[in-house]
Design an enzyme around this catalytic site. Structure first.
Site, short mmCIF file in Angstrom:
data_model
loop_
_atom_site.label_atom_id
_atom_site.label_comp_id
_atom_site.label_asym_id
_atom_site.label_seq_id
_atom_site.Cartn_x
_atom_site.Cartn_y
_atom_site.Cartn_z
N LYS A 29 52.59 78.96 -29.81
CA LYS A 29 52.23 78.71 -31.21
C LYS A 29 51.33 79.80 -31.80
O LYS A 29 50.70 80.57 -31.05
CB LYS A 29 51.54 77.35 -31.30
CG LYS A 29 52.47 76.18 -30.99
CD LYS A 29 51.75 74.86 -31.17
CE LYS A 29 52.69 73.69 -30.99
NZ LYS A 29 51.99 72.41 -31.29
N PHE A 75 50.37 63.61 -39.63
CA PHE A 75 50.04 65.00 -39.27
C PHE A 75 51.16 65.99 -39.60
O PHE A 75 50.99 67.19 -39.40
CB PHE A 75 49.71 65.09 -37.78
CG PHE A 75 50.86 64.68 -36.87
CD1 PHE A 75 51.84 65.58 -36.51
CD2 PHE A 75 50.94 63.37 -36.40
CE1 PHE A 75 52.89 65.21 -35.68
CE2 PHE A 75 51.98 62.98 -35.56
CZ PHE A 75 52.96 63.91 -35.20
N ARG A 115 47.40 73.31 -22.89
CA ARG A 115 46.74 72.57 -23.96
C ARG A 115 45.33 72.18 -23.55
O ARG A 115 44.40 72.27 -24.35
CB ARG A 115 47.56 71.34 -24.34
CG ARG A 115 48.80 71.71 -25.13
CD ARG A 115 49.63 70.51 -25.50
NE ARG A 115 50.69 70.92 -26.40
CZ ARG A 115 51.45 70.09 -27.10
NH1 ARG A 115 51.26 68.78 -26.97
NH2 ARG A 115 52.38 70.55 -27.89
N ASN A 125 47.62 73.72 -30.32
CA ASN A 125 47.55 73.36 -28.90
C ASN A 125 48.44 74.22 -28.00
O ASN A 125 48.99 73.74 -27.03
CB ASN A 125 47.87 71.88 -28.72
CG ASN A 125 49.18 71.50 -29.35
OD1 ASN A 125 50.04 72.35 -29.59
ND2 ASN A 125 49.37 70.23 -29.60
N HIS A 128 54.61 74.51 -27.60
CA HIS A 128 55.57 73.44 -27.88
C HIS A 128 56.68 73.59 -26.84
O HIS A 128 57.14 74.69 -26.57
CB HIS A 128 56.18 73.60 -29.27
CG HIS A 128 57.43 72.82 -29.46
ND1 HIS A 128 57.43 71.50 -29.84
CD2 HIS A 128 58.73 73.16 -29.30
CE1 HIS A 128 58.68 71.06 -29.90
NE2 HIS A 128 59.48 72.05 -29.58
#
Length: 146
Positions: A29, A75, A115, A125, A128
């Protein structure tokens, strides 16, 4: 793509299916690309082979497609804004396991490790990873073919 030809169990003839040349998909990410080498080493230690890799900034449409299962959750908008905020790295992976479920489980464990180690919050985090083979195909096609 791999062409898989199987003899039909009942009747005569064969069936043919085109399957991708990978078993799993992950995204490193935005903001966490500095951990790419460490993540790649961990993948290789677990005998995964990186089939394809690309660094890019996701468009809003790509992020909404990849994370579509979360649409409507509180979220979702924050996640989409974050995932389009900068470059990320997508990777398709070939698994060392004979069943794809083991690959998914191993990547879930790896995701949890990173994470816990580097994650900032539930959105920012580090990694993915797809939660099924079907999701991996859908998400990778979105990431690489958009």
């Amino acid at each position: 793509m791999k062409l898989i030809i199987k003899k039909k169990e009942e009747g005569y003839g064969y069936s043919a299916t085109m399957l991708p040349d990978y078993d799993a998909f992950i995204i490193i990410k935005p903001g966490f690309l500095k951990y790419k080498d460490e993540i790649v080493k961990d993948l290789k230690r677990r005998d995964f082979v990186i089939v394809d890799v690309e660094e890019k900034t996701l468009t809003k449409e790509e992020a909404e497609t990849i994370y579509g299962c979360h649409k409507g959750k509180v979220f979702f908008d924050e996640l989409i804004e974050y995932m389009t905020s900068g470059p990320c790295i997508g990777m398709t992976l070939l698994s060392p396991y004979s069943d794809r479920e083991s690959a998914i489980e191993t990547l879930q464990d790896l995701k949890t490790k990173y994470r816990k180690r580097y994650g900032v919050d539930l959105t920012r985090n580090v990694i993915h990873s797809s939660d099924s083979y079907q999701s991996a195909i859908y998400e990778a096609e979105t990431f690489f073919n958009s």
